[in-house]
Design an enzyme around this catalytic site. Structure first.
Site, PDB file in Angstrom:
ATOM      1  N   CYS A 161      61.012  59.233  73.858  1.00 42.22           N
ATOM      2  CA  CYS A 161      62.442  58.923  73.699  1.00 42.22           C
ATOM      3  C   CYS A 161      63.234  59.823  74.641  1.00 42.22           C
ATOM      4  CB  CYS A 161      62.864  59.137  72.266  1.00 42.22           C
ATOM      5  SG  CYS A 161      62.309  60.707  71.594  1.00 42.22           S
ATOM      6  N   LYS A 199      57.291  55.534  56.127  1.00 41.07           N
ATOM      7  CA  LYS A 199      56.755  54.275  56.650  1.00 41.07           C
ATOM      8  C   LYS A 199      56.510  54.434  58.140  1.00 41.07           C
ATOM      9  CE  LYS A 199      58.248  50.563  58.349  1.00 41.07           C
ATOM     10  NZ  LYS A 199      57.144  50.470  59.325  1.00 41.07           N
ATOM     11  N   GLU A 209      66.624  50.956  78.134  1.00 42.67           N
ATOM     12  CA  GLU A 209      65.640  52.028  77.995  1.00 42.67           C
ATOM     13  C   GLU A 209      64.328  51.576  78.640  1.00 42.67           C
ATOM     14  OE1 GLU A 209      63.847  52.885  74.092  1.00 42.67           O
ATOM     15  OE2 GLU A 209      64.097  55.001  74.595  1.00 42.67           O
ATOM     16  N   GLU A 239      67.802  58.394  64.836  1.00 40.90           N
ATOM     17  CA  GLU A 239      67.284  58.931  66.109  1.00 40.90           C
ATOM     18  C   GLU A 239      66.831  57.724  66.922  1.00 40.90           C
ATOM     19  OE1 GLU A 239      67.554  61.997  66.890  1.00 40.90           O
ATOM     20  OE2 GLU A 239      67.935  62.941  64.955  1.00 40.90           O
TER      21      GLU A 239
HETATM   22  P1  NAD Z   1      61.549  49.889  66.158  1.00 42.73           P
HETATM   23  O1  NAD Z   1      63.000  49.986  65.946  1.00 42.73           O
HETATM   24  O2  NAD Z   1      60.946  48.593  66.509  1.00 42.73           O
HETATM   25  O3  NAD Z   1      60.753  50.393  64.853  1.00 42.73           O
HETATM   26  C1  NAD Z   1      60.911  51.691  64.323  1.00 42.73           C
HETATM   27  C2  NAD Z   1      60.464  51.679  62.877  1.00 42.73           C
HETATM   28  O4  NAD Z   1      61.352  50.865  62.123  1.00 42.73           O
HETATM   29  C3  NAD Z   1      59.064  51.097  62.646  1.00 42.73           C
HETATM   30  O5  NAD Z   1      58.440  51.819  61.615  1.00 42.73           O
HETATM   31  C4  NAD Z   1      59.373  49.675  62.233  1.00 42.73           C
HETATM   32  O6  NAD Z   1      58.345  49.076  61.482  1.00 42.73           O
HETATM   33  C5  NAD Z   1      60.620  49.875  61.407  1.00 42.73           C
HETATM   34  N1  NAD Z   1      61.487  48.701  61.290  1.00 42.73           N
HETATM   35  C6  NAD Z   1      61.570  47.638  62.132  1.00 42.73           C
HETATM   36  N2  NAD Z   1      62.530  46.784  61.701  1.00 42.73           N
HETATM   37  C7  NAD Z   1      63.058  47.329  60.577  1.00 42.73           C
HETATM   38  C8  NAD Z   1      64.077  46.930  59.682  1.00 42.73           C
HETATM   39  N3  NAD Z   1      64.765  45.789  59.858  1.00 42.73           N
HETATM   40  N4  NAD Z   1      64.376  47.740  58.635  1.00 42.73           N
HETATM   41  C9  NAD Z   1      63.711  48.911  58.454  1.00 42.73           C
HETATM   42  N5  NAD Z   1      62.724  49.324  59.269  1.00 42.73           N
HETATM   43  C10 NAD Z   1      62.393  48.551  60.319  1.00 42.73           C
HETATM   44  O7  NAD Z   1      61.217  50.991  67.244  1.00 42.73           O
HETATM   45  P2  NAD Z   1      59.837  51.314  67.971  1.00 42.73           P
HETATM   46  O8  NAD Z   1      59.582  50.333  69.027  1.00 42.73           O
HETATM   47  O9  NAD Z   1      58.784  51.570  66.939  1.00 42.73           O
HETATM   48  O10 NAD Z   1      60.168  52.734  68.602  1.00 42.73           O
HETATM   49  C11 NAD Z   1      60.526  52.969  69.912  1.00 42.73           C
HETATM   50  C12 NAD Z   1      61.960  53.443  69.951  1.00 42.73           C
HETATM   51  O11 NAD Z   1      62.110  54.659  69.231  1.00 42.73           O
HETATM   52  C13 NAD Z   1      62.394  53.759  71.361  1.00 42.73           C
HETATM   53  O12 NAD Z   1      63.672  53.210  71.583  1.00 42.73           O
HETATM   54  C14 NAD Z   1      62.450  55.286  71.394  1.00 42.73           C
HETATM   55  O13 NAD Z   1      63.352  55.824  72.315  1.00 42.73           O
HETATM   56  C15 NAD Z   1      62.905  55.564  69.994  1.00 42.73           C
HETATM   57  N6  NAD Z   1      62.627  56.943  69.637  1.00 42.73           N
HETATM   58  C16 NAD Z   1      63.697  57.781  69.480  1.00 42.73           C
HETATM   59  C17 NAD Z   1      63.472  59.123  69.189  1.00 42.73           C
HETATM   60  C18 NAD Z   1      64.629  60.076  69.021  1.00 42.73           C
HETATM   61  O14 NAD Z   1      64.415  61.209  68.612  1.00 42.73           O
HETATM   62  N7  NAD Z   1      65.837  59.655  69.315  1.00 42.73           N
HETATM   63  C19 NAD Z   1      62.161  59.601  69.055  1.00 42.73           C
HETATM   64  C20 NAD Z   1      61.103  58.698  69.239  1.00 42.73           C
HETATM   65  C21 NAD Z   1      61.354  57.362  69.521  1.00 42.73           C
END
Ligand code: NAD
Length: 479
Positions: free
Chosen positions: A275, A167, A376, A241
């Site tokens: 990230c 997803k 962040e 992650e």
């Molecule tokens: P987010 O948590 O809003 O969404 C991430 C994913 O989860 C999306 O596909 C979203 O649709 C889905 N999602 C949202 N709510 C959900 C729920 N209740 N249940 C299941 N899935 C759900 O994050 P974002 O804004 O898309 O991403 C940015 C974040 O990701 C930043 O904090 C960044 O640091 C982090 N990130 C971490 C890494 C790593 O390797 N640690 C890598 C890339 C990004």
């Protein structure tokens, strides 16, 4: 969406994908309804037994063929990624290359899988510890590196014999859908990789589905905690992650030119939306003026512009909400006493008004408890603090709840070794730019999550151990 080897719609409404560069529509995709999530998981569950029983070398061959096909389409995929994400064509091209190299790396691990043998457990009895795939894996990813984050899950999951329902983030599904099609064309059997679209609702339905055995999640800490709770209710494995706020320590004896270059690339690559990125610089006071001078010389050369235009280094920020949050975090840093020494706002160029652009910004000495330090920061803003010595730098570095990456720049081996041991993070770079390697496990600690991607350790995340006890007859004995 892409389910059981076919493109498919949904009875729900379509979502428009908008270009961050100019606000124009790029395409539209369906939103998965509950029935769609069921169909995708069922397709993956049905494909699982045959995929699991396929020799690992053959699975690797299919993955390699898929990687080659993606590489052959890199220009088309790069343009699509730029259109939906806003990153420059160069950054999009690099990301597609990372996708390919991660898949190839995982394919290479296929022949290197091992179990273990425990001799003479008992009379005529030995033990084996074998690894088995888990079943259906849910791969839920963030928008900032849509394809690279997919590869980090897809490669090890498929090589270990699992099937996947992916997803992508609601704003970046297009490149993922095209990649699924290309992998399928290259021989990935129907159902082995399925892609559903949508946001939190689709993600929650996927996490809660009984047939999903593992959730591989990349996103914010808040969502990750929620995902872990939901997955825990049905005893699923989880890898998280999550968000990061990597400290970057510069000592007085560091190679300041190299450190400034690493800080500039490490902060402003992908318009600061990584990230793992240089998010907090702590520079020993003696070196601060020289370090800043070299950093600012680089930052002033970073050209902001349309991501498709030659020479652009920084494209737009991904959404207007992200830019607003960035502006609030910066304002908070300024209010706390920070001095803006580069950038500081939206570019004045009117041609960029329709997109979510932001200047590369450096802020000197805001308060240590301002939002730039405690939250962040996803965007091109870099706070730099002056500290008295290495000990003070480490102290500030470790105050953050996040623990993804960290860097130490010094020519003193003892100081570097000390800092690397003390920094609370899953990765520490010593005098080296923040670059990821498929060979090394990647994953955070604390509020940045748990579990590993990359490295041979990633394969272990996608399999479980089983013990076998085998009793045999002594040679020569007959029934
Ligand atoms: P987010 O948590 O809003 O969404 C991430 C994913 O989860 C999306 O596909 C979203 O649709 C889905 N999602 C949202 N709510 C959900 C729920 N209740 N249940 C299941 N899935 C759900 O994050 P974002 O804004 O898309 O991403 C940015 C974040 O990701 C930043 O904090 C960044 O640091 C982090 N990130 C971490 C890494 C790593 O390797 N640690 C890598 C890339 C990004």
């Amino acid at each position: 969406m892409f389910i059981a080897g076919e493109h498919t719609g949904s009875r729900r409404e379509q979502t428009t994908i908008v270009s961050p560069a100019d606000g124009n529509p790029v395409d539209s995709v369906p939103q998965a309804a509950d029935g769609d999530v069921d169909r995708a998981v069922e397709a993956a569950a049905q494909a699982f037994h045959r995929w699991r029983d396929t020799p690992a070398s053959r699975r690797a061959e299919v993955l390699r063929r898929g990687a080659h096909r993606v590489l052959a389409h890199r220009d088309e995929l790069g343009r699509l990624l730029t259109a939906e994400h806003g990153k420059t064509l160069r950054e999009a091209g690099l990301e597609i290359h990372r996708f390919v190299s991660t898949l190839e790396h995982c394919a290479g691990l296929a022949r290197d899988r091992r179990g273990s043998h425990v001799p003479e457990l008992d009379h005529n009895t030995y033990g084996l510890v074998v690894r088995r795939p888990l079943g259906v894996v849910a791969a839920i990813v963030a928008w900032n590196f849509p394809t690279l984050l997919l590869a980090n899950k897809l490669g090890p999951a498929l090589i270990a014999g699992n099937t996947v329902v992916a997803k992508p983030a609601p704003t970046t599904p297009l490149t993922t859908l095209r990649i699924a099609e290309l992998l399928h064309d290259a021989g990935l059997p129907p159902g082995v990789l399925n892609v559903i679209c949508g946001g939190a609702e689709s993600g929650e339905a996927l996490v809660a589905h009984d047939a999903v055995r593992k959730v591989a999640f990349t996103g914010t800490t808040a969502t990750g905690a929620r995902v872990a709770t939901r997955a825990g209710a049905s005893v699923k494995r989880v890898v998280l992650e999550l968000s990061g706020s990597d400290p970057f320590i510069v000592c007085e004896d560091a190679d300041l030119d190299a450190a400034a270059s690493a800080a500039s690339v490490g902060r402003f690559f992908n318009a600061g939306q990584s990230c793992l990125a240089v998010k907090r610089v702590y520079c020993v006071a003696e070196a601060l003026d020289t370090f800043l001078e070299r950093l600012l010389a680089r930052v002033r050369r970073l050209k902001v512009g349309p991501p498709t235009m030659a020479g652009t280094i920084l494209g737009p920020v991904h959404t207007s909400e992200l830019r607003s949050r960035l502006e609030q975090q910066l304002a908070d840093g300024v209010d706390s006493g920070g001095e803006v020494v580069a950038g500081g706002g939206r570019p004045v160029d009117e041609a960029l008004n329709a997109g979510w652009y932001f200047e590369p910004t450096v802020l000197r000495d805001p308060a240590h408890d301002c939002r730039l330090a405690t939250e962040e920061v996803l965007g091109p803003v870099l706070p730099v603090w002056s500290v008295a010595n290495l000990e003070e730098a480490i102290e500030h570095a470790n105050v953050s709840p996040f623990g993804l990456g960290s860097s130490i720049w010094t020519r003193d081996l003892d100081a570097a070794t000390h800092a690397a041991g003390r920094l609370e993070a899953g990765y520490t770079w010593v005098n080296a730019p923040q670059r990821l390697y498929d060979e090394l496990p990647l994953g955070g600690i604390g509020a940045s999550g748990y579990g590993k991607e990359h490295g041979r350790e990633a394969l272990e995340e996608y399999s479980e151990l089983k013990s076998l006890v085998v009793r045999h007859r002594s040679p020569g004995r007959t029934r």
